[in-house]
Structures are given as structure tokens and as C-alpha cells.
Design an enzyme around this catalytic site. Structure first.
Site, PDB file in Angstrom:
ATOM      1  N   ASP A   3      87.691 -24.770  78.886  1.00  0.00           N
ATOM      2  CA  ASP A   3      86.823 -24.587  80.051  1.00  0.00           C
ATOM      3  C   ASP A   3      87.081 -25.665  81.095  1.00  0.00           C
ATOM      4  O   ASP A   3      87.393 -26.809  80.774  1.00  0.00           O
ATOM      5  CB  ASP A   3      85.351 -24.655  79.637  1.00  0.00           C
ATOM      6  CG  ASP A   3      84.935 -23.488  78.762  1.00  0.00           C
ATOM      7  OD1 ASP A   3      85.641 -22.461  78.782  1.00  0.00           O
ATOM      8  OD2 ASP A   3      83.913 -23.612  78.066  1.00  0.00           O
ATOM      9  N   ARG A   4      86.891 -25.272  82.336  1.00  0.00           N
ATOM     10  CA  ARG A   4      87.107 -26.198  83.453  1.00  0.00           C
ATOM     11  C   ARG A   4      86.381 -27.534  83.282  1.00  0.00           C
ATOM     12  O   ARG A   4      86.980 -28.595  83.474  1.00  0.00           O
ATOM     13  CB  ARG A   4      86.691 -25.518  84.764  1.00  0.00           C
ATOM     14  CG  ARG A   4      86.781 -26.409  85.977  1.00  0.00           C
ATOM     15  CD  ARG A   4      86.351 -25.665  87.214  1.00  0.00           C
ATOM     16  NE  ARG A   4      86.479 -26.489  88.410  1.00  0.00           N
ATOM     17  CZ  ARG A   4      86.319 -26.039  89.641  1.00  0.00           C
ATOM     18  NH1 ARG A   4      86.020 -24.768  89.835  1.00  0.00           N
ATOM     19  NH2 ARG A   4      86.455 -26.840  90.655  1.00  0.00           N
TER      20      ARG A   4
END
Length: 243
Positions: free
Chosen positions: A60-61
Site C-alpha cells: 500500500d502507498r
């Protein structure tokens, strides 16, 4: 995202794969959700190595840490199979709200989280999928700040998380399910504690990092183990004296 080109730390590299330490806030590749972002891990690593690279799993970012890229399409296929067959062991560390005691296993199925733009063609009625996470508490701290009106102090735990499945936002959702959300999680977390860490510690990120990866090499079958130190932000609260 910063205006200067980020440099990606490469933790492991041979002619077949590269393992990077992805910074928090960096997208892996361009998506419909990029919204004008300038830098992407896939692009940066390609330019650093001077060759095509192939991401074989997601991170995830807002999550930092270890991520594997294959250096050929064939190796990408093999690495993808290793992940699908759960032959890749992943370890994360997180700072969570409250005292998460001891160790245990979370076996709590998750319905897929769909994005209105990126997942608009997906089946919104898909049944919840099996999701399993092992956890253990490493350190606890109680700070003399009334972040919540119900308590005169605030407690936090540093935890080790080992996901056995790979559902979207699994660790963030499992911690929220236990009522111990990860600090900095703006979707599943506690805004009061997120704000406290921003204001008191100047920490503006999700305190979740992928810190260890172990897997059989996709070509040689020899065990590859990569590990990185905890980012310094994870120790900020625990360096203060307990009350």
C-alpha cells in the site's frame, strides 16, 4: 510527494530479482488514483537499474518497507506463483493504539474493499474471504497525555504482524477489528491519536512497515531472507518514560 527524484534503497539484487525498501507515501505504479503524482517505485527502480522491472506483489502507498521486483517476465510469473502458494513469509511491524497483550492469531474473513474509481467493475457482492494474521506484542508505553477524553493517559504498543493471507488492507483492518488501530491509519484508525502523533512527534505517516521477507529464490531455489531496521518514527513514543 517530494519534488526531487527519490532514491530507492536496494536491499537485495541479483540478475533475476531486486528487493527495495519502499518509502511511505510512494505509489508502486501509475493508477487511475495517481492524481498527478510524479514518482512511482516501478519507474524509479527501472531508471536506477537501467532495465525493465516487474512488480510481483503490492504494498500500500502509505506502508513502507520491503518489496520484490522481478527483472524478467518469466521470473515475475514464478514469483507470482510463490506468493499465490503462500511460500513467501512476510513480517511487518506497526504501532497501534492501546495495549495489545501477548500474542495470538486473528482469523477474521474480510470483504473486499472496493474503490469507486479503480474497482467500479468489480463485484460488490463478493463473499468475505479468509484472512489470517499472527501477532505478537514487542513493547508498550503509557504517555501522560489525555488524547481521549475518557483517559488521563494514552497507551501504545509496538507489534509484530505476520499475515498468512494477502487481503487488501488486511493488517490495517485486522488491527481495527481488535480495537487496536494502527497509528496514522486515516481509513481505519483513530483520528485523535493520528493527530496526537502529528502534533506531538511530527509524524505524518502510517506506522506500518514491511520489515522481513523470506522466500525460495525463483531460479536457484535457495532461501532468500531480507530484513531492514524499523524506521525511526516507530520508536518515538517508546523513547519517552512510562508513567
Amino acid at each position: 510527494m517530494q519534488s526531487e527524484r527519490p532514491f530507492l534503497p536496494i536491499v537485495y539484487q541479483d540478475e533475476h530479482i531486486a528487493v527495495i525498501d519502499k518509502p511511505a507515501g510512494l505509489l508502486v505504479h501509475r493508477t487511475m488514483l495517481a492524481r498527478g503524482e510524479k514518482w512511482f517505485a516501478m519507474q524509479l527502480l527501472r531508471d536506477q537499474l537501467g532495465q525493465h522491472v516487474f512488480p510481483v506483489h503490492r504494498l500500500d502507498r502509505p506502508t513502507s518497507g520491503l518489496m520484490v521486483f522481478a527483472l524478467s517476465a518469466e521470473v515475475a510469473t514464478t514469483m507470482g506463483q510463490l506468493f499465490a502458494e503462500q511460500q513467501v513469509n512476510k513480517v511487518y511491524h506497526a504501532v497501534v493504539r492501546g495495549y495489545l497483550l501477548g500474542q495470538g492469531r486473528i482469523d477474521y474473513p474480510l470483504k473486499e474493499e472496493l474503490d469507486a474509481i479503480a474497482d467500479k467493475m468489480a463485484d460488490a457482492n463478493k463473499a468475505a474471504q479468509s484472512a489470517i494474521t499472527d501477532y505478537s506484542c514487542i513493547q508498550q508505553v503509557e504517555l501522560p497525555y489525555a488524547v481521549s477524553k475518557r483517559h488521563a493517559t494514552s497507551r501504545y504498543s509496538l507489534v509484530r504482524l505476520a499475515p498468512k493471507t494477502g487481503r487488501k488492507h488486511q493488517l490495517r483492518r485486522h488491527m481495527a477489528h481488535l480495537r487496536h488501530p494502527i497509528v496514522g491509519d486515516t481509513n481505519h484508525g483513530d483520528g485523535r491519536h493520528n493527530n496526537f502523533f502529528r502534533q506531538h512527534f511530527n509524524i505524518h505517516r502510517l506506522l506500518l512497515a514491511a520489515t522481513e521477507l523470506s522466500f525460495p529464490h525463483p531460479v536457484t531455489q535457495q532461501l532468500v531472507h531480507c530484513g531492514i531496521p524499523l524506521p525511526e518514527e516507530f520508536s518515538a513514543a517508546f523513547q519517552q518514560k512510562n508513567t
